[in-house]
Write an enzyme that holds these catalytic residues in place. Structure first.
Site, PDB file in Angstrom:
ATOM      1  N   CYS A  68       0.821  -1.219   0.000  1.00  0.00           N
ATOM      2  CA  CYS A  68       0.000   0.000   0.000  1.00  0.00           C
ATOM      3  C   CYS A  68       0.852   1.265   0.000  1.00  0.00           C
ATOM      4  CB  CYS A  68      -0.997  -0.009   1.153  1.00  0.00           C
ATOM      5  SG  CYS A  68      -0.258   0.024   2.807  1.00  0.00           S
ATOM      6  N   HIS A 120      -2.646   0.776   6.836  1.00  0.00           N
ATOM      7  CA  HIS A 120      -2.956   0.792   5.411  1.00  0.00           C
ATOM      8  C   HIS A 120      -3.166   2.233   4.976  1.00  0.00           C
ATOM      9  CE1 HIS A 120      -4.183  -1.042   1.625  1.00  0.00           C
ATOM     10  NE2 HIS A 120      -5.190  -0.185   1.573  1.00  0.00           N
ATOM     11  N   HIS A 132      -5.852   2.178  -4.065  1.00  0.00           N
ATOM     12  CA  HIS A 132      -4.869   1.618  -3.145  1.00  0.00           C
ATOM     13  C   HIS A 132      -4.418   0.251  -3.620  1.00  0.00           C
ATOM     14  CE1 HIS A 132      -7.870  -1.141  -1.041  1.00  0.00           C
ATOM     15  NE2 HIS A 132      -8.606  -0.427  -1.872  1.00  0.00           N
TER      16      HIS A 132
END
Length: 169
Positions: A68, A120, A132
């Site tokens: 990420c 994240h 993402h």
């Protein structure tokens, strides 16, 4: 005090075999205005969208596979912003906090997927969606308020760049 903290960071990074770049954004000493770059929302969307479908790869930072934060780093590097920290938790410590109802494309959105804090990061894409690198789907666009997963994991957002909003055609 400021110097002893930096010396401790250098020592710990050296012990771990890491390199520290002394950019203001990493140390948190700079104001948000000093670390911003300008680009349009269209440029942001096009830059990020080119990586759709790229597989997830742990510690990945290239178009052959992203985690990420590696994805976020690559998109912003492509847009001329090269001073972001490497991890999602570190990224959460830079920029200017933004409420969810004030998000604009390019804002970083953060989630707690591990139960242990920020784990994240994605890029707000507009229209209530973020782009993402998902562990299950690779680079994808997802609704921010996905009631099945992401809405409950949302932690906050940061603005790290000035983005000129351009209407979609």
């Amino acid at each position: 005090m400021k110097y002893s903290k930096r010396i401790k960071q250098i020592f710990l990074a050296s012990a771990a075999g890491l390199t520290i770049y002394f950019s203001p954004i990493v140390s948190g000493d700079a104001s948000a205005a000093e670390v911003k770059e300008d680009f349009t929302s269209t440029e942001l969307r096009e830059t990020a969208k080119q990586y759709l479908g790229t597989p997830y790869k742990s510690a990945g930072t290239t178009a052959s596979g992203f985690d990420c934060s590696g994805f976020v780093l690559k998109v912003f590097k492509d847009l001329g912003v090269s001073s972001l920290p490497r991890t999602s938790a570190s990224m959460y410590n830079v920029g200017e906090s933004v409420s969810q109802n004030e998000l604009i494309p390019g804002d970083l959105v953060f989630f707690n997927t591990s139960g242990r804090g920020v784990s994240h990061v994605g890029i707000y894409y507009g229209d209530g969606k973020f782009i993402h690198a998902s562990t299950s789907q690779g680079v994808t666009i997802t609704p921010l308020n996905d009631k099945w997963y992401w809405a409950d994991k949302y932690v906050g957002a940061k603005r790290i760049s000035d983005v000129k909003l351009v209407s979609k055609k």
